[in-house]
Write a protein that holds these residues in place. Sequence first.
Motif, PDB file in Angstrom:
ATOM      1  N   ILE A 185       3.003  10.083  -4.404  1.00  0.00           N
ATOM      2  CA  ILE A 185       3.587   9.332  -2.705  1.00  0.00           C
ATOM      3  C   ILE A 185       3.168   9.975  -1.751  1.00  0.00           C
ATOM      4  CG2 ILE A 185       4.491   8.016  -1.693  1.00  0.00           C
ATOM      5  CD1 ILE A 185       5.371   5.905  -4.953  1.00  0.00           C
ATOM      6  N   ARG A 186       4.618  10.865  -2.080  1.00  0.00           N
ATOM      7  CA  ARG A 186       4.734  11.658  -1.445  1.00  0.00           C
ATOM      8  C   ARG A 186       3.654  12.626  -1.341  1.00  0.00           C
ATOM      9  NH1 ARG A 186      10.207  14.385  -4.710  1.00  0.00           N
ATOM     10  NH2 ARG A 186      11.927  13.338  -2.902  1.00  0.00           N
ATOM     11  N   ALA A 187       2.400  12.760  -1.974  1.00  0.00           N
ATOM     12  CA  ALA A 187       1.137  13.849  -1.692  1.00  0.00           C
ATOM     13  C   ALA A 187       0.598  13.263  -0.929  1.00  0.00           C
ATOM     14  CB  ALA A 187       1.137  14.351  -3.064  1.00  0.00           C
ATOM     15  N   ALA A 188       0.830  11.878  -0.998  1.00  0.00           N
ATOM     16  CA  ALA A 188      -0.122  10.792  -0.163  1.00  0.00           C
ATOM     17  C   ALA A 188      -0.472  11.021   1.121  1.00  0.00           C
ATOM     18  CB  ALA A 188      -0.370   9.844  -0.802  1.00  0.00           C
ATOM     19  N   GLU A 189       1.538  11.309   1.148  1.00  0.00           N
ATOM     20  CA  GLU A 189       2.032  10.865   3.080  1.00  0.00           C
ATOM     21  C   GLU A 189       1.347  12.452   3.759  1.00  0.00           C
ATOM     22  OE1 GLU A 189       4.730   7.204   1.644  1.00  0.00           O
ATOM     23  OE2 GLU A 189       6.109   9.633   2.713  1.00  0.00           O
ATOM     24  N   ASN A 190       1.452  13.848   2.742  1.00  0.00           N
ATOM     25  CA  ASN A 190       1.781  15.193   2.995  1.00  0.00           C
ATOM     26  C   ASN A 190       0.109  15.500   3.075  1.00  0.00           C
ATOM     27  OD1 ASN A 190       4.020  15.366   2.330  1.00  0.00           O
ATOM     28  ND2 ASN A 190       4.281  16.331   0.504  1.00  0.00           N
ATOM     29  N   PHE A 191      -0.874  14.589   3.246  1.00  0.00           N
ATOM     30  CA  PHE A 191      -1.953  14.756   3.109  1.00  0.00           C
ATOM     31  C   PHE A 191      -2.766  14.775   4.288  1.00  0.00           C
ATOM     32  CE2 PHE A 191      -6.739  13.976   1.486  1.00  0.00           C
ATOM     33  CZ  PHE A 191      -6.977  15.885   1.849  1.00  0.00           C
ATOM     34  N   ALA A 192      -2.579  15.475   5.537  1.00  0.00           N
ATOM     35  CA  ALA A 192      -3.490  14.718   6.750  1.00  0.00           C
ATOM     36  C   ALA A 192      -4.420  13.911   6.965  1.00  0.00           C
ATOM     37  CB  ALA A 192      -3.546  15.871   7.504  1.00  0.00           C
ATOM     38  N   PRO A 193      -5.368  13.982   5.894  1.00  0.00           N
ATOM     39  CA  PRO A 193      -6.250  12.953   5.835  1.00  0.00           C
ATOM     40  C   PRO A 193      -6.675  11.896   5.305  1.00  0.00           C
ATOM     41  CG  PRO A 193      -7.668  14.885   5.603  1.00  0.00           C
ATOM     42  CD  PRO A 193      -5.875  15.441   5.049  1.00  0.00           C
ATOM     43  N   ALA A 194      -5.418  11.573   5.368  1.00  0.00           N
ATOM     44  CA  ALA A 194      -5.021  10.387   4.966  1.00  0.00           C
ATOM     45  C   ALA A 194      -4.694   9.545   5.963  1.00  0.00           C
ATOM     46  CB  ALA A 194      -3.919  10.378   3.652  1.00  0.00           C
ATOM     47  N   GLY A 195      -3.724  10.362   7.180  1.00  0.00           N
ATOM     48  CA  GLY A 195      -3.866   9.602   8.137  1.00  0.00           C
ATOM     49  C   GLY A 195      -2.717   8.217   7.906  1.00  0.00           C
ATOM     50  N   LEU A 196      -2.211   8.810   7.281  1.00  0.00           N
ATOM     51  CA  LEU A 196      -0.341   8.237   6.905  1.00  0.00           C
ATOM     52  C   LEU A 196       0.288   9.059   8.266  1.00  0.00           C
ATOM     53  CD1 LEU A 196      -0.469   7.594   3.652  1.00  0.00           C
ATOM     54  CD2 LEU A 196      -1.504   6.291   4.604  1.00  0.00           C
ATOM     55  N   SER A 197       1.606   7.710   7.556  1.00  0.00           N
ATOM     56  CA  SER A 197       2.368   7.837   9.151  1.00  0.00           C
ATOM     57  C   SER A 197       3.359   8.476   8.517  1.00  0.00           C
ATOM     58  CB  SER A 197       3.279   6.737   9.812  1.00  0.00           C
ATOM     59  OG  SER A 197       1.865   6.034   9.753  1.00  0.00           O
ATOM     60  N   THR A 199       7.014   9.743   6.082  1.00  0.00           N
ATOM     61  CA  THR A 199       7.532   8.846   4.787  1.00  0.00           C
ATOM     62  C   THR A 199       7.894   7.461   5.769  1.00  0.00           C
ATOM     63  OG1 THR A 199       9.424  10.087   6.644  1.00  0.00           O
ATOM     64  CG2 THR A 199       9.063  10.854   4.578  1.00  0.00           C
ATOM     65  N   ALA A 200       7.402   7.612   7.063  1.00  0.00           N
ATOM     66  CA  ALA A 200       7.773   6.121   7.605  1.00  0.00           C
ATOM     67  C   ALA A 200       6.352   5.134   6.912  1.00  0.00           C
ATOM     68  CB  ALA A 200       7.167   6.012   8.953  1.00  0.00           C
ATOM     69  N   THR A 201       5.046   5.313   5.927  1.00  0.00           N
ATOM     70  CA  THR A 201       4.618   4.817   5.519  1.00  0.00           C
ATOM     71  C   THR A 201       5.167   3.712   4.717  1.00  0.00           C
ATOM     72  OG1 THR A 201       3.239   6.416   5.835  1.00  0.00           O
ATOM     73  CG2 THR A 201       2.706   5.028   4.306  1.00  0.00           C
ATOM     74  N   PRO A 202       5.168   2.473   5.222  1.00  0.00           N
ATOM     75  CA  PRO A 202       5.638   1.962   4.219  1.00  0.00           C
ATOM     76  C   PRO A 202       4.506   1.378   2.425  1.00  0.00           C
ATOM     77  CG  PRO A 202       4.546   0.167   6.666  1.00  0.00           C
ATOM     78  CD  PRO A 202       4.399   2.089   6.347  1.00  0.00           C
ATOM     79  N   VAL A 203       5.022   1.998   1.913  1.00  0.00           N
ATOM     80  CA  VAL A 203       4.954   1.447   0.289  1.00  0.00           C
ATOM     81  C   VAL A 203       5.109   0.964  -0.575  1.00  0.00           C
ATOM     82  CG1 VAL A 203       4.670   3.555  -1.591  1.00  0.00           C
ATOM     83  CG2 VAL A 203       5.200   4.177   0.467  1.00  0.00           C
ATOM     84  N   LEU A 204       3.886   0.305  -1.060  1.00  0.00           N
ATOM     85  CA  LEU A 204       3.641  -0.497  -2.139  1.00  0.00           C
ATOM     86  C   LEU A 204       3.679  -0.138  -3.934  1.00  0.00           C
ATOM     87  CD1 LEU A 204       2.178  -3.213  -0.396  1.00  0.00           C
ATOM     88  CD2 LEU A 204       4.619  -3.014  -0.738  1.00  0.00           C
ATOM     89  N   MET A 205       3.833  -0.366  -4.727  1.00  0.00           N
ATOM     90  CA  MET A 205       3.719   0.381  -6.379  1.00  0.00           C
ATOM     91  C   MET A 205       3.704  -0.986  -7.144  1.00  0.00           C
ATOM     92  SD  MET A 205       7.009   3.054  -6.305  1.00  0.00           S
ATOM     93  CE  MET A 205       7.103   3.771  -8.065  1.00  0.00           C
ATOM     94  N   TYR A 206       2.543  -0.644  -7.918  1.00  0.00           N
ATOM     95  CA  TYR A 206       1.880  -1.538  -8.620  1.00  0.00           C
ATOM     96  C   TYR A 206       1.496  -0.211 -10.100  1.00  0.00           C
ATOM     97  CZ  TYR A 206      -0.566  -4.575 -11.566  1.00  0.00           C
ATOM     98  OH  TYR A 206      -0.568  -5.584 -12.897  1.00  0.00           O
ATOM     99  N   LEU A 229      11.221   7.997   1.084  1.00  0.00           N
ATOM    100  CA  LEU A 229      10.241   7.165   0.635  1.00  0.00           C
ATOM    101  C   LEU A 229      10.762   5.583   1.320  1.00  0.00           C
ATOM    102  CD1 LEU A 229       8.706   7.900  -2.592  1.00  0.00           C
ATOM    103  CD2 LEU A 229       7.939   9.163  -0.541  1.00  0.00           C
ATOM    104  N   ASN A 230       9.840   5.335   2.210  1.00  0.00           N
ATOM    105  CA  ASN A 230      10.431   3.771   2.472  1.00  0.00           C
ATOM    106  C   ASN A 230       9.757   2.303   1.695  1.00  0.00           C
ATOM    107  OD1 ASN A 230      10.432   1.765   4.249  1.00  0.00           O
ATOM    108  ND2 ASN A 230       8.938   1.816   5.690  1.00  0.00           N
ATOM    109  N   ILE A 231      10.166   2.498   0.623  1.00  0.00           N
ATOM    110  CA  ILE A 231       9.614   2.032  -0.250  1.00  0.00           C
ATOM    111  C   ILE A 231       9.722   0.316  -0.405  1.00  0.00           C
ATOM    112  CG2 ILE A 231       8.645   1.077  -3.526  1.00  0.00           C
ATOM    113  CD1 ILE A 231       9.788   3.723  -3.698  1.00  0.00           C
TER     114      ILE A 231
END
Length: 417
Positions: A185-197, A199-206, A229-231
């Motif tokens: 999850i951290r990696a996705a948030e750190n990856f600029a092309p993902a366009g996420l916000s 650690t402010a990104t709302p995170v859902l887990m399944y 993380l904003n889980i």
Amino acid sequence: MTIRNGLVRCATALVIAGSVNTISPVDAIAAPEPPQLPMDDPFYAQPESLNGRAMGEVVDSRPVTLPGFSTSIPYSAWQLKYVSQNTKGTPWTTMAILLRPEEGVEPPVLYSEQLWIDSLNSRCNPSYTLRVDASGQSRSGLPSEVNNLVAALERGWTVVVPDYLGPEGEFAAGYVEGRNTLDGIRAAENFAPAGLSGTATPVLMYGYSGGSRGTEFGAELAPTYAPELNIRGVAAGGLPTDMAAAAAHMNGGPFTSINMEAAFGLDRAYPELNIASYFLDSSLKQKLTSTCYTDVVSEFAFKRVEDYTVDRIWPLAVPAVAEVVESLRAGRYGTPATPMHLASAFIDEFATVPDTDRFVADYCARGVDVTYVKYPLAEHVSAEFQDFPHAIDWLAQRLAGAPTSSTCGAPGNARIG
């Protein structure tokens, strides 16, 4: 056909189905050659040093295609190589697949799904199997789980799918499963092309079954391991809360192979236990670590682990092994700080309902907001089909700020599905 043979065929058939691929023009341009096996692919190689690297830091990435991934919307896909750690806390790099819808929701949402892996070889991990055939035909997992990814993507959510067992496949070692999930999850948030916000990104887990382990253990570890993380919500089903009880429950049935994989996964994570030494055939370790779970499910069906051990010893009865397994029980990693949706089948070949009931009651006593659903006419696999539509709707409600329908305090601490 005997009932036993029917169950063996069912156990194998559960991993076979398919779908049709739709990819975006971006992916088509970036299409690589057919993927090399991870052991032959330099992209998978461990860096010479990870000194100064942070958990979840992306050290490499590349665009990828997912043949057979059927979705109605265009998306871009990447493979991320990110820093995490093994059971003992030694840093390593593992992988994740990241899917970004071309027209996602605003603000962006990150959905982390942990596909069940239950294997010891890196070619069984999602970062490889999804690039070989994302329809589910050839990966060591259910096509229904690929459909889960499609459902999340079509809601406009960015999707991350981590190799949460790590590069060495430490299956059944709970800390590695939870940490590598959170670092994905951290990696996705750190990856600029993902366009996420960030650690402010709302995170859902399944996650379901084997995937429920990385999901649920990640939720337990998050308050201390990844508090930034904003889980917003975590949904898991078919969770083997007590690994010792689950192993005894499966032993001698159609899924004894899970016990065999778990034994050698723990052997990797805790080499000081020397679990491999309890097995008669020294080549068994090599066999299990060079294949996927689906390659051996039929071979070990209706066998007992003791059929393969010295003096028919039950490895979990060895005090040192039992102590480690007890430390890996669900609920021992911490207390989740986010609402939970937990699902269980009445007829579950993996996770015993009484153990899940006790686990949920403990969470409720600790103040965790739990919605617990039990499916009376389902077994382990069919329960995921029944529950996922409810689980993803429940997750979406957490984004909307809707009140939960906690079953804590209800008779039996559950709602019957």
